[in-house]
Design an enzyme around this catalytic site. Structure first.
Site, short mmCIF file in Angstrom:
data_model
loop_
_atom_site.label_atom_id
_atom_site.label_comp_id
_atom_site.label_asym_id
_atom_site.label_seq_id
_atom_site.Cartn_x
_atom_site.Cartn_y
_atom_site.Cartn_z
CE LYS A 18 -2.11 -1.26 3.85
NZ LYS A 18 -1.46 -2.57 4.07
NE ARG A 45 -5.50 -1.13 9.05
CZ ARG A 45 -4.25 -1.48 8.88
NH1 ARG A 45 -3.85 -2.68 9.15
NH2 ARG A 45 -3.37 -0.61 8.47
NE ARG A 70 7.58 -2.36 6.56
CZ ARG A 70 6.27 -2.29 6.56
NH1 ARG A 70 5.64 -1.65 5.58
NH2 ARG A 70 5.56 -2.86 7.51
NE ARG A 95 5.45 -0.46 10.32
CZ ARG A 95 4.40 -0.50 9.52
NH1 ARG A 95 4.40 0.23 8.40
NH2 ARG A 95 3.35 -1.24 9.79
NE ARG A 125 1.70 -5.44 10.91
CZ ARG A 125 2.79 -5.15 10.19
NH1 ARG A 125 3.98 -5.56 10.58
NH2 ARG A 125 2.69 -4.46 9.08
P1 AP5 Z 1 4.76 -1.58 1.95
O1 AP5 Z 1 4.47 -0.82 0.72
O2 AP5 Z 1 5.41 -0.84 3.08
O3 AP5 Z 1 3.45 -2.38 2.41
P2 AP5 Z 1 2.16 -1.88 3.17
O4 AP5 Z 1 0.99 -2.54 2.55
O5 AP5 Z 1 2.14 -0.38 3.25
O6 AP5 Z 1 2.43 -2.56 4.57
P3 AP5 Z 1 2.25 -2.07 6.05
O7 AP5 Z 1 3.00 -3.03 6.89
O8 AP5 Z 1 2.59 -0.62 6.21
O9 AP5 Z 1 0.71 -2.26 6.23
P4 AP5 Z 1 -0.05 -2.45 7.54
O10 AP5 Z 1 -1.45 -2.36 7.05
O11 AP5 Z 1 0.28 -3.60 8.36
O12 AP5 Z 1 0.49 -1.23 8.44
P5 AP5 Z 1 -0.09 0.19 8.80
O13 AP5 Z 1 1.06 1.10 8.90
O14 AP5 Z 1 -1.24 0.57 7.94
O15 AP5 Z 1 5.68 -2.84 1.57
C1 AP5 Z 1 6.17 -3.72 2.57
C2 AP5 Z 1 7.59 -4.20 2.17
O16 AP5 Z 1 7.49 -4.92 0.94
C3 AP5 Z 1 8.58 -3.06 1.92
O17 AP5 Z 1 9.86 -3.48 2.30
C4 AP5 Z 1 8.51 -2.85 0.40
O18 AP5 Z 1 9.71 -2.33 -0.07
C5 AP5 Z 1 8.26 -4.30 -0.09
N1 AP5 Z 1 7.48 -4.38 -1.31
C6 AP5 Z 1 6.40 -3.65 -1.67
N2 AP5 Z 1 5.91 -4.04 -2.87
C7 AP5 Z 1 6.73 -5.07 -3.28
C8 AP5 Z 1 6.75 -5.90 -4.45
N3 AP5 Z 1 5.86 -5.75 -5.43
N4 AP5 Z 1 7.73 -6.85 -4.51
C9 AP5 Z 1 8.64 -7.00 -3.53
N5 AP5 Z 1 8.68 -6.24 -2.39
C10 AP5 Z 1 7.72 -5.28 -2.27
O19 AP5 Z 1 -0.71 -0.10 10.25
C11 AP5 Z 1 0.11 -0.38 11.35
C12 AP5 Z 1 -0.74 -0.62 12.58
O20 AP5 Z 1 -1.50 0.56 12.88
C13 AP5 Z 1 -1.79 -1.73 12.46
O21 AP5 Z 1 -1.26 -3.00 12.75
C14 AP5 Z 1 -2.81 -1.28 13.51
O22 AP5 Z 1 -2.35 -1.57 14.82
C15 AP5 Z 1 -2.80 0.23 13.35
N6 AP5 Z 1 -3.80 0.69 12.35
C16 AP5 Z 1 -3.55 1.36 11.19
N7 AP5 Z 1 -4.69 1.62 10.55
C17 AP5 Z 1 -5.69 1.12 11.30
C18 AP5 Z 1 -7.10 1.07 11.16
N8 AP5 Z 1 -7.71 1.57 10.09
N9 AP5 Z 1 -7.82 0.45 12.12
C19 AP5 Z 1 -7.23 -0.06 13.23
N10 AP5 Z 1 -5.90 -0.05 13.42
C20 AP5 Z 1 -5.12 0.54 12.48
#
Ligand code: AP5
Length: 220
Positions: free
Chosen positions: A13, A88, A127, A161, A172
């Site tokens: 994302k 989510r 990552r 992270r 997760r």
């Molecule tokens: P990346 O692009 O960083 O992936 P991402 O989908 O953004 O992953 P996140 O881990 O940030 O998502 P998440 O939903 O768990 O975390 P969030 O911060 O929203 O890519 C990941 C890795 O893969 C990188 O190293 C990248 O380089 C690599 N990559 C990307 N594309 C690739 C490809 N095509 N091929 C190879 N490698 C690739 O949330 C964190 C926490 O916040 C949650 O756990 C929760 O506690 C809380 N939270 C956030 N939003 C909410 C909500 N709406 N409701 C409740 N809790 C919430």
């Protein structure tokens, strides 16, 4: 154009959002980033959210509503926004409808990125993020020249992270499976939703995303 990018943890994302911003100028709203900022600044929200985030659990919906309410009314989103990490849960999706209605807006496109669990595990564990410019690397798939240092002129230190530790990653992914399934069912019935293959090189995935956004813009 207002977009939702829906994908599991590590689904790409953040990576795809910044490419979309470069080409289309659509500002990203990442609830994960906003919550991490609250955590760092030790705000009331940050203190409350910390225990959930560190365990890989979802932060309660009322906190997310508070964050979104403040964020969505900002001037920069008048020309469009991209939601990364929100909604989510089904309750959040329903809340989003009233939040967008309140600002006379609507969601034009929901992109679901489909990525299998074993690939997510590989991506998340490797990552690394720059402390200064926040560029995201992957030690397996697109590593920096030096595993501890950013390639950009800032030369910032790379960090992992807190929630990218193995036990938390597994939690997760479990939470995503259990809590987000009904959300996917909800959106998959909507005509604005498209599911894309989220595997392959970053640029290959982006080509699919870009084609879709261009098509929807033409049809509008
Ligand atoms: P990346 O692009 O960083 O992936 P991402 O989908 O953004 O992953 P996140 O881990 O940030 O998502 P998440 O939903 O768990 O975390 P969030 O911060 O929203 O890519 C990941 C890795 O893969 C990188 O190293 C990248 O380089 C690599 N990559 C990307 N594309 C690739 C490809 N095509 N091929 C190879 N490698 C690739 O949330 C964190 C926490 O916040 C949650 O756990 C929760 O506690 C809380 N939270 C956030 N939003 C909410 C909500 N709406 N409701 C409740 N809790 C919430």
């Amino acid at each position: 154009m207002n977009l939702i990018l829906l994908a599991p943890p590590g689904g790409g994302k953040g990576t795809q959002s910044s490419l979309i911003y470069n080409d289309f100028g659509i500002h990203r709203i990442s609830t994960g980033d906003l919550l991490r900022k609250h955590k760092e600044q030790r705000t009331k929200i940050g203190k409350e959210a910390r225990k959930y985030m560190d365990a890989g659990e979802l932060v309660p919906d009322y906190i997310l509503t508070e964050i979104l309410k403040t964020e969505l009314i900002k001037e920069k989103y008048k020309s469009g926004f991209l939601l990364d990490g929100y909604p989510r849960t089904l309750a959040q999706a329903i809340e989003l409808e009233s939040l967008t209605e309140n600002i006379n807006s609507k969601i034009d496109l929901v992109i679901i990125l489909d990525v299998p669990a074993e690939e997510l595990l590989n991506r998340l564990g490797a990552r690394r993020i720059c402390k200064i410019c926040e560029r995201v690397y992957n030690l397996k798939f697109h590593p920096p020249d030096n595993p501890n240092k950013c390639n950009e002129p800032c030369g910032g230190k790379l960090y992992q992270r807190d929630d990218d530790k193995p036990e938390t990653i597994i939690n997760r992914l479990k939470i995503y499976e259990s809590k987000t399934r009904e959300l996917l069912e909800y959106y998959s019935k909507m005509p604005v939703t498209q599911t894309l293959d989220g595997t392959g090189k970053v640029q290959r995935v982006y080509d699919r995303v870009k084609d879709l956004i261009e098509k929807v813009r033409q049809d509008d």
